[in-house]
Write a protein that holds these residues in place. Structure first.
Motif, mmCIF file in Angstrom:
data_model
loop_
_atom_site.group_PDB
_atom_site.id
_atom_site.type_symbol
_atom_site.label_atom_id
_atom_site.label_comp_id
_atom_site.label_asym_id
_atom_site.label_seq_id
_atom_site.Cartn_x
_atom_site.Cartn_y
_atom_site.Cartn_z
ATOM 1 N N SER A 1 0.835 -1.203 0.000
ATOM 2 C CA SER A 1 0.000 0.000 0.000
ATOM 3 C C SER A 1 0.867 1.249 0.000
ATOM 4 O O SER A 1 1.933 1.275 0.619
ATOM 5 N N SER A 2 0.371 2.279 -0.691
ATOM 6 C CA SER A 2 1.112 3.536 -0.706
ATOM 7 C C SER A 2 0.143 4.704 -0.837
ATOM 8 O O SER A 2 -0.968 4.551 -1.329
ATOM 9 N N SER A 3 0.589 5.858 -0.379
ATOM 10 C CA SER A 3 -0.159 7.107 -0.527
ATOM 11 C C SER A 3 0.791 8.149 -1.082
ATOM 12 O O SER A 3 1.971 8.186 -0.711
ATOM 13 N N SER A 4 0.257 9.005 -1.962
ATOM 14 C CA SER A 4 1.080 10.072 -2.504
ATOM 15 C C SER A 4 0.256 11.339 -2.632
ATOM 16 O O SER A 4 -0.965 11.293 -2.770
ATOM 17 N N GLY A 5 0.925 12.461 -2.563
ATOM 18 C CA GLY A 5 0.283 13.767 -2.669
ATOM 19 C C GLY A 5 1.340 14.844 -2.583
ATOM 20 O O GLY A 5 2.532 14.553 -2.536
ATOM 21 N N ASP A 6 0.907 16.081 -2.532
ATOM 22 C CA ASP A 6 1.847 17.183 -2.423
ATOM 23 C C ASP A 6 2.450 17.244 -1.026
ATOM 24 O O ASP A 6 3.631 17.503 -0.852
ATOM 25 N N THR A 7 1.616 16.970 0.001
ATOM 26 C CA THR A 7 2.068 17.007 1.393
ATOM 27 C C THR A 7 1.497 15.819 2.147
ATOM 28 O O THR A 7 0.313 15.504 2.028
ATOM 29 N N ILE A 8 2.343 15.139 2.914
ATOM 30 C CA ILE A 8 1.911 14.048 3.780
ATOM 31 C C ILE A 8 2.444 14.334 5.172
ATOM 32 O O ILE A 8 3.625 14.624 5.346
ATOM 33 N N ILE B 1 -3.546 10.260 -3.996
ATOM 34 C CA ILE B 1 -3.695 8.913 -4.545
ATOM 35 C C ILE B 1 -3.229 7.896 -3.513
ATOM 36 O O ILE B 1 -2.109 7.984 -3.006
ATOM 37 N N THR B 2 -4.101 6.937 -3.209
ATOM 38 C CA THR B 2 -3.759 5.817 -2.342
ATOM 39 C C THR B 2 -3.951 4.546 -3.142
ATOM 40 O O THR B 2 -4.972 4.370 -3.797
ATOM 41 N N ILE B 3 -2.980 3.666 -3.093
ATOM 42 C CA ILE B 3 -3.034 2.425 -3.856
ATOM 43 C C ILE B 3 -2.945 1.250 -2.894
ATOM 44 O O ILE B 3 -2.025 1.165 -2.074
ATOM 45 N N PHE B 4 -3.921 0.343 -3.008
ATOM 46 C CA PHE B 4 -3.911 -0.914 -2.262
ATOM 47 C C PHE B 4 -3.758 -2.023 -3.297
ATOM 48 O O PHE B 4 -4.609 -2.176 -4.164
#
Length: 178
Positions: free
Chosen positions: A132-139, A161-164
């Motif tokens: 699993s991963s998450s991406s964006g401008d700020t985390i 965007i979150t990918i499972f």
């Protein structure tokens, strides 16, 4: 004088890496020796600031941080570093957790706020564990509460965007039959 500066520099480096290590929950790594490398180091004693540049690598057990530049600033009392800023294209962080899973993060800028126990990834930010991963401008990763908050700017359609990734049938069977 050089010996005194090196001793002070190493003490400050110990203050630098310990808080960074806390963020990954890999407790066994904290008992292992720490190694910090860079092509250049500058320690501003008067302002309690350490700047490492050019191929910065921090290792402690399975913990690995890579950046083009790392800056650590100490509090006014000089007893403890408060803020750590790693910059790169991207700056990266990885560590193998005690359960064998790897957690990794990358961003153009990774800032750790020690007193708040908060990690902020900004600029092409991504954090992942397992499949699993998450991406964006700020985390923002709150270490104490174990929560992650992600956001994106309007320039990127304002989307996170979150990918499972599901396990395949073969992976499920492999886990059931050791």
């Amino acid at each position: 004088m050089l010996k005194r500066f090196s001793s002070q520099s190493l003490s400050f480096l110990a203050l630098l890496v310990l808080p960074l290590a806390v963020m990954a929950q890999g407790k066994a790594d904290f008992k292992k020796p720490m190694e910090v490398e860079s092509s250049h180091e500058q320690f501003d004693i008067k302002n309690n600031k350490l700047v490492l540049t050019d191929n910065v690598i921090i290792r402690q057990g399975t913990l690995l941080i890579k950046a083009d530049r790392l800056e650590a600033s100490a509090s006014e009392s000089g007893e403890q570093a408060d803020t750590f800023i790693a910059e790169g294209s991207p700056a990266t962080y990885t560590q193998t957790l005690e359960n064998g899973n790897e957690i990794s993060a990358q961003a153009n800028k990774i800032t750790y706020f020690q007193a708040e126990q908060r990690l902020e990834l900004s600029g092409d930010a991504k954090i992942s564990q397992g499949t699993s991963s998450s991406s964006g401008d700020t985390i923002v990763y709150d270490l104490a509460e174990q929560t992650i908050s992600a956001s994106s700017s309007d320039t990127d359609n304002g989307r996170v965007i979150t990918i499972f990734t599901p396990k395949t049938k073969d992976e499920k069977n492999d886990n059931e039959n050791p």
